[in-house]
Motif scaffolding. Structure first.
Motif, PDB file in Angstrom:
ATOM      1  N   GLN A  42      -9.454  16.602 -14.827  1.00 46.19           N
ATOM      2  CA  GLN A  42      -8.267  16.058 -15.762  1.00 46.19           C
ATOM      3  C   GLN A  42      -7.524  16.972 -16.542  1.00 46.19           C
ATOM      4  O   GLN A  42      -6.470  17.232 -16.835  1.00 46.19           O
ATOM      5  CB  GLN A  42      -8.541  14.603 -15.991  1.00 46.19           C
ATOM      6  CG  GLN A  42      -8.831  13.459 -15.198  1.00 46.19           C
ATOM      7  CD  GLN A  42      -9.288  12.185 -15.858  1.00 46.19           C
ATOM      8  OE1 GLN A  42      -9.786  12.276 -16.953  1.00 46.19           O
ATOM      9  NE2 GLN A  42      -9.354  11.099 -15.127  1.00 46.19           N
ATOM     10  N   VAL A  43      -8.638  17.785 -17.326  1.00 47.91           N
ATOM     11  CA  VAL A  43      -8.171  18.422 -18.346  1.00 47.91           C
ATOM     12  C   VAL A  43      -7.456  19.986 -17.833  1.00 47.91           C
ATOM     13  O   VAL A  43      -6.745  20.082 -18.149  1.00 47.91           O
ATOM     14  CB  VAL A  43      -9.279  18.977 -19.308  1.00 47.91           C
ATOM     15  CG1 VAL A  43      -9.085  20.126 -20.321  1.00 47.91           C
ATOM     16  CG2 VAL A  43      -9.870  17.924 -20.043  1.00 47.91           C
ATOM     17  N   VAL A  44      -8.014  20.129 -16.538  1.00 50.80           N
ATOM     18  CA  VAL A  44      -7.403  21.413 -15.899  1.00 50.80           C
ATOM     19  C   VAL A  44      -6.162  20.972 -15.244  1.00 50.80           C
ATOM     20  O   VAL A  44      -5.083  21.942 -15.360  1.00 50.80           O
ATOM     21  CB  VAL A  44      -8.320  21.828 -14.744  1.00 50.80           C
ATOM     22  CG1 VAL A  44      -7.623  22.883 -14.029  1.00 50.80           C
ATOM     23  CG2 VAL A  44      -9.672  22.411 -15.239  1.00 50.80           C
ATOM     24  N   VAL A  45      -5.794  19.884 -14.812  1.00 45.93           N
ATOM     25  CA  VAL A  45      -4.635  19.499 -14.280  1.00 45.93           C
ATOM     26  C   VAL A  45      -3.441  19.262 -15.279  1.00 45.93           C
ATOM     27  O   VAL A  45      -2.574  19.671 -15.303  1.00 45.93           O
ATOM     28  CB  VAL A  45      -4.702  18.097 -13.382  1.00 45.93           C
ATOM     29  CG1 VAL A  45      -3.423  17.503 -13.297  1.00 45.93           C
ATOM     30  CG2 VAL A  45      -5.615  18.180 -12.384  1.00 45.93           C
ATOM     31  N   LEU A  46      -4.135  18.741 -16.668  1.00 38.87           N
ATOM     32  CA  LEU A  46      -3.027  18.634 -17.786  1.00 38.87           C
ATOM     33  C   LEU A  46      -2.788  20.081 -18.193  1.00 38.87           C
ATOM     34  O   LEU A  46      -1.676  20.200 -18.673  1.00 38.87           O
ATOM     35  CB  LEU A  46      -3.755  17.723 -18.888  1.00 38.87           C
ATOM     36  CG  LEU A  46      -2.731  17.451 -19.904  1.00 38.87           C
ATOM     37  CD1 LEU A  46      -1.755  16.727 -19.953  1.00 38.87           C
ATOM     38  CD2 LEU A  46      -3.756  16.887 -21.180  1.00 38.87           C
TER      39      LEU A  46
END
Length: 317
Positions: free
Chosen positions: A208-212
Motif C-alpha cells: 500500500q505504501v508503494v502504491v501511494l
C-alpha cells in the motif's frame, strides 16, 4: 538507537552552505576574483597543514609517547586546522560585505516583485510539506514493521522518482498545448499530495505504501515542472535572473530545513503520548501512529498553503 533529532544538523548545514554560495554566485562584486583566490589559498594552506602534506612538516618520535598519543594529537591538529581554515576563509570572504549588500542580494519586494515573491513563498511551503519524507523510514519501521527499513525506503523513493519522471514532461506539454496556465496544475498536484500525505496513516503494509508513493510521486513531478515554469514566468528582471532564481532555490532549502525542525518535536511529543496512552510508556522502540498522523497532517496543511497562496499571483502564463 537512532533519534529524530540527529537529522537537524544536516538540514541546517545544507541550508547555510547553499545560502552563502547563492550570495556570492548571484551578487556581482568587483573584487570577487581576488576574494576567491584568497579563500582557496587559505583553505589549501590549512588543509595541507592539517593532513600532513606540508613539505616542511616532520614526524617527531619521542620516547614515552605511544602511537595512540600521536594519533590523538594528529586528530586534534586536524580539527584545529580545519576550523582555522574555515575562520580564515569566512573572514576573507565577508571582509568587504556590508549588511546593505546582504539585504540587496536576498531582498524580494512583496510590492515591486509581487508575483515572484508569492511563487517563492509557495515553494517554501511545498518543501516544508515534502520534507516529511525525512521521517518516512521511521514510519516504515514503527508502523509498517518492515524487516529492512533502509532497503524498503530506497524502493519506495525510487518508485516515487520514477512516477515523477513519467508525469513531469506531459504536464508541461499539456500546459503549453492548452494554454491554460500553470496554476491549475499546481492546484491539482498539491491536492493529490495533501490527500496522499494524510492517507499514509491508513497504510498497513508495504504494498500500500508503494502504491501511494507512486501516486504522490506523479503529483510531485507535475508540481516541480509547473513550479519551475512559474518561477521563470514571474521573474521580475531577466538581467537579475541569476540572483532571483538563487533566492528561489534557497527558499526550497529553507522549507526543507524548517519542515523537520517543526515535525521532529511534534513527532517526539505526540508519538510518545500515543505510546503512553497505549500503556507502553517510553520502553517501546519507536513512535505511535498518533505522532505520525500529526506530522503527516502538518504536511498536508503545508501543501494546501502552497497551493492557496498562488491565488495572489496576478500575472502568469
Amino acid at each position: 538507537e537512532q533519534k529524530v533529532e540527529t537529522m537537524y544538523t544536516f538540514y541546517n548545514c545544507f541550508l547555510w552552505t547553499t545560502t552563502i554560495l547563492t550570495f556570492f554566485l548571484a551578487k556581482e562584486k568587483t573584487n570577487s576574483l581576488p576574494t576567491s583566490i584568497c579563500t582557496v589559498s587559505a583553505i589549501s594552506t590549512a588543509s595541507n597543514s592539517a593532513f600532513g602534506t606540508n613539505k616542511n612538516a616532520h614526524t617527531v618520535h619521542v620516547a614515552g609517547i605511544t602511537n595512540n598519543d600521536n594519533d590523538d594529537r594528529r586528530k586534534l591538529n586536524i580539527t584545529e586546522n580545519f576550523f582555522t581554515a574555515i575562520h580564515t576563509a569566512l573572514t576573507t570572504i565577508f571582509s568587504g560585505v556590508s549588511w546593505e549588500d546582504l539585504q540587496d542580494a536576498y531582498w524580494v519586494s512583496p510590492e515591486e516583485h509581487h508575483d515572484f515573491f508569492v511563487v517563492t513563498v509557495s515553494r517554501t511551503f511545498y518543501y516544508m510539506g515534502i520534507s516529511v519524507q525525512a521521517f518516512f523510514m521511521y514510519f516504515l519501521h514503527d508502523i509498517i514493521h518492515v524487516e529492512n527499513p533502509q532497503d524498503s525506503m530506497a524502493f519506495v523513493a525510487a518508485t516515487g522518482f520514477a512516477a515523477g519522471t513519467i508525469t513531469a514532461y506531459p504536464t508541461g506539454f499539456l500546459s503549453d498545448y492548452f494554454q491554460n496556465g500553470r496554476i491549475p496544475y499546481v492546484y491539482t498536484s498539491c491536492a493529490i499530495l495533501a490527500c496522499g500525505s494524510i492517507s499514509a496513516v491508513f497504510c498497513h503494509n508495504l504494498h500500500q505504501v508503494v502504491v501511494l508513493s507512486f501516486i504522490m510521486g506523479g503529483a510531485n513531478g507535475a508540481y516541480l515542472a509547473m513550479d519551475t515554469s512559474l518561477a521563470v514566468d514571474t521573474l521580475p528582471s531577466k538581467k537579475d535572473a541569476a540572483r532571483f532564481l538563487g533566492i528561489w532555490g534557497v527558499a526550497g532549502f529553507a522549507g526543507t530545513a524548517l519542515g523537520p525542525m517543526v515535525g521532529g518535536p511534534l513527532l517526539y511529543v505526540f508519538g510518545r503520548v500515543g505510546n503512553a496512552e497505549a500503556g507502553m510508556g517510553d520502553s517501546v522502540d519507536g513512535y505511535s501512529i498518533i505522532g505520525y498522523g500529526v506530522i503527516f497532517g502538518m504536511s498536508s496543511v503545508y501543501y494546501l498553503i502552497s497551493a492557496i497562496s498562488l491565488r495572489w499571483v496576478e500575472n502568469s502564463k
